[in-house]
Design a protein around this motif. Structure first.
Motif, PDB file in Angstrom:
ATOM      1  N   UNK A 188       0.883  -1.267   0.103  1.00 39.40           N
ATOM      2  CA  UNK A 188      -0.001  -0.088  -0.011  1.00 39.40           C
ATOM      3  C   UNK A 188       0.803   1.196   0.007  1.00 39.40           C
ATOM      4  N   UNK A 189       2.040   1.193   0.901  1.00 42.27           N
ATOM      5  CA  UNK A 189       2.843   2.551   0.893  1.00 42.27           C
ATOM      6  C   UNK A 189       3.496   2.560  -0.387  1.00 42.27           C
ATOM      7  N   UNK A 190       4.268   1.758  -1.115  1.00 41.44           N
ATOM      8  CA  UNK A 190       4.747   1.756  -2.228  1.00 41.44           C
ATOM      9  C   UNK A 190       4.138   2.215  -3.292  1.00 41.44           C
ATOM     10  N   UNK A 191       2.729   1.741  -3.441  1.00 37.42           N
ATOM     11  CA  UNK A 191       1.913   1.950  -4.666  1.00 37.42           C
ATOM     12  C   UNK A 191       0.840   3.008  -4.517  1.00 37.42           C
ATOM     13  N   UNK A 192       0.979   3.690  -3.236  1.00 34.19           N
ATOM     14  CA  UNK A 192       0.042   4.823  -2.776  1.00 34.19           C
ATOM     15  C   UNK A 192      -1.388   4.499  -2.949  1.00 34.19           C
ATOM     16  N   UNK A 193      -1.609   3.106  -2.298  1.00 40.38           N
ATOM     17  CA  UNK A 193      -2.950   2.700  -2.211  1.00 40.38           C
ATOM     18  C   UNK A 193      -3.878   2.798  -1.104  1.00 40.38           C
ATOM     19  N   UNK A 194      -4.970   3.592  -1.143  1.00 37.83           N
ATOM     20  CA  UNK A 194      -5.910   4.053  -0.205  1.00 37.83           C
ATOM     21  C   UNK A 194      -4.954   4.972   0.937  1.00 37.83           C
ATOM     22  N   UNK A 195      -4.435   6.147   0.183  1.00 40.36           N
ATOM     23  CA  UNK A 195      -3.497   6.985   1.027  1.00 40.36           C
ATOM     24  C   UNK A 195      -4.473   7.740   1.995  1.00 40.36           C
ATOM     25  N   UNK A 196      -5.843   7.517   2.075  1.00 42.75           N
ATOM     26  CA  UNK A 196      -6.334   8.226   3.038  1.00 42.75           C
ATOM     27  C   UNK A 196      -6.135   7.321   4.476  1.00 42.75           C
ATOM     28  N   UNK A 197      -5.758   6.232   4.177  1.00 42.20           N
ATOM     29  CA  UNK A 197      -5.507   5.329   5.421  1.00 42.20           C
ATOM     30  C   UNK A 197      -3.887   4.943   5.519  1.00 42.20           C
ATOM     31  N   UNK A 198      -3.351   5.679   6.632  1.00 40.65           N
ATOM     32  CA  UNK A 198      -2.003   5.608   6.552  1.00 40.65           C
ATOM     33  C   UNK A 198      -1.212   4.228   6.791  1.00 40.65           C
ATOM     34  N   UNK A 199      -0.597   4.003   5.708  1.00 39.60           N
ATOM     35  CA  UNK A 199       0.276   2.880   5.903  1.00 39.60           C
ATOM     36  C   UNK A 199       1.410   2.747   6.625  1.00 39.60           C
TER      37      UNK A 199
END
Length: 222
Positions: A188-199
């Protein structure tokens, strides 16, 4: 979590005794406290924003938001998800005691928050446009997720073979579930998936839980 599996796992370790609680279960108290604070805040988006933390809040000297952000939730679904997860850890309290439980909770939450702030602080420094700088400067963080991920990481290292219901459905050994969740958060962090939830906040909590387990392991009588 299947309680019988969990208890079978920890009670066979050296010591074999639960901690006798002299105060209410800390996990249950935290759930009640989070719910009460949510009701007190009501629908006030301004109040919730003022109690959340961000680069801007720290720049303005609002260090208290590092703590208050852990008890601030965006909406009822956010609160419900965190409280259900936190309630599931109430059986961990008699094993390690209220003091250690609260230490893991607050330190993991703080580390998760600092990880979030570090991410957006770096992005703010590297920003090239005014709009991008403003977004990173004002991006806020709230919720107990970092603390909960820290508790889960701690439990997974304390009782690695205890069964955890991933997504409340798939039973897996706790350590395997932790590995899958960690991988998921890294992706999630690497691909900026659901950025509203902090990875980064979740990963910070996971790392903190692991380090706290290493620090406390020899002093836990289980």
């Amino acid at each position: 979590m299947h309680r019988n599996e969990y208890e079978r796992n920890w009670k066979d370790r050296p010591g074999g005794k639960k901690v006798r609680l002299r105060a209410p279960n800390a996990a249950e108290v935290l759930v009640i406290l989070n719910c009460l604070l949510f009701l007190m805040m009501g629908d006030s988006a301004e109040l919730k924003q003022s109690l959340s933390t961000s680069i801007r809040a720290l720049a303005e000297g609002k260090l208290f938001t590092l703590l208050t952000s852990m008890f601030t939730h965006v909406n009822f679904v956010h609160l419900l998800a965190n409280c259900v997860a936190l309630w599931s850890f109430r059986t961990l309290v008699p094993v390690i005691g209220n003091r250690r439980f609260l230490t893991v909770y607050f330190v993991s939450g703080l580390v998760g928050t600092v990880a979030f702030l570090t991410q957006y602080g770096v992005q703010y420094i590297n920003s090239t446009g005014l709009m991008e700088r403003a977004i990173n400067f004002n991006k806020s963080c709230c919720g107990a997720s970092g603390a909960i991920f820290g508790l889960f990481s701690f439990l997974a290292h304390l009782a690695p073979q205890s069964k955890i219901g991933v997504m409340f459905v798939i039973p897996l050994p706790a350590i395997r579930a932790l590995q899958l969740i960690t991988l998921f958060e890294v992706v999630r962090f690497l691909f900026d998936i659901s950025p509203e939830i902090s990875a980064t906040g979740h990963l910070g909590g996971i790392v903190a839980g692991r380090l706290l387990y290493k620090a406390m392991a020899r002093r836990i009588r289980i």
